[in-house]
Scaffold this motif. Structure first.
Motif: not given
Length: 326
Positions: A265-273, A275-281
């Motif tokens: 895996p890698s970080i960028f697909p997991h934070n691609a948009d 909404a997802t980025l801010r939710e994960n953060a």
């Protein structure tokens, strides 16, 4: 027009190719903000890109993560204002700079309980740990987890977070001193993988029980041996290659070792948009607030001394996160 100091590469190679230059910044366009950067994170992917292992166009900047303060905002920016503290991981290559103009949607607000340096140290490494323990494998109470390079920036966060989620965490590191750091980060056991017999030591640490998951950012030096640490139907997570890329191997090995699963895996697909980025953060910063995750800053280098930072990282001479200070 504003000017900025930025690291530029006109060729790929050793740390000496990193050049500090003055560049012009246009004013923020619609949807953009200007950020005065206060702390810049380092990630080992920066080394791969500097060397040309992960190709970039040339000339190019370098760096993926930083924290700072919004200094100006373009038209249409409603969720950020001048004076807001922000961080980012994926706003385009070029974080090695003292100022940048960036899309507002790529930025994450920094909560009051987190400093700029902590945010810069945590945003990439912490979001890496976040997807590893929450998504790649949802760590659960009672899981046996092996974390390679447990004294490193991601390793310490990953170890402490997995421990907080109820796992029995076995960390590995390359020296007794680094093993002590891994223990302090939350590992139940820390084993020196620079010594012969480390695989047997890992298995002995759990009285013969094998791991539900192995998190491996080391790569070539640990990968194949790590397959012997995993319980049947367990998961091998290869998320880096600090010792070099894994050699091609016969996937039938995964069957023979117990029908194992393997992922890269890698970080960028997991934070691609956004909404997802801010939710994960938000998940990451909540873990910080709970004391599950702490920023371990191992070294600070002035931006102009970025070559020394890369040298230290490649020599594995540091533990925890490396920061560049503009």
């Amino acid at each position: 027009m504003t000017t900025a100091r930025a690291i530029r590469l006109h060729a790929f190679g050793g740390p000496e190719v990193l050049q500090l230059e003055t560049v012009e910044l246009p004013p923020p366009a619609a949807g953009e903000v200007e950020v005065r950067q206060t702390a810049i994170g380092f990630n080992y992917i920066d080394v791969y890109q500097r060397k040309g292992i992960y190709p970039l166009p040339s000339p190019t900047g370098l760096g993926h993560e930083a924290a700072g303060v919004v200094e100006a905002a373009g038209l249409g920016v409603t969720d950020l204002k001048v004076g807001d503290r922000v961080a980012y991981i994926n706003a385009g290559i070029g974080a090695y700079a003292d100022r940048r103009v960036l899309p507002a949607e790529k930025l994450v607000p920094i909560p009051a309980n987190v400093t700029d340096e902590e945010a810069a140290a945590l945003i990439f490494k912490g979001l890496t740990a976040q997807y590893l323990v929450r998504k790649t494998h949802k760590v659960a109470p009672g899981d046996i987890v092996v974390v390679h390079a447990a004294a490193g920036g991601v390793g310490q966060i990953l170890s402490s977070w997995a421990k907080a989620l109820g796992a029995f965490v076995i960390g590995t590191a390359g020296s007794p001193e680094k093993c002590a750091i891994a223990k302090a980060a939350g590992c139940d056991v820390a084993i020196d993988y620079s010594k012969d017999g480390w695989v047997e030591e890992v298995i002995a640490a759990t009285s013969g029980k094998k791991a539900r998951v192995v998190y491996d950012s080391v790569g070539r030096d640990t990968f194949l041996k790590s397959l012997d640490l995993i319980a049947p139907f367990g998961l091998m997570v290869l998320y880096g290659a600090a010792s070099g890329p894994v050699e091609p191997f016969n996937t039938e090995v995964l069957n023979k070792k117990g029908c194992l699963f393997l992922t890269r895996p890698s970080i960028f697909p997991h934070n691609a948009d956004v909404a997802t980025l801010r939710e994960n953060a938000a998940d990451l910063f909540e873990a910080v607030a709970k004391g599950w995750v702490k920023a371990s800053i191992g070294a600070r280098f002035p931006l102009a001394d970025v070559a020394a930072a890369h040298q230290a990282a490649e020599a594995r001479a540091t533990t925890g996160a490396i920061l560049l200070v503009p």
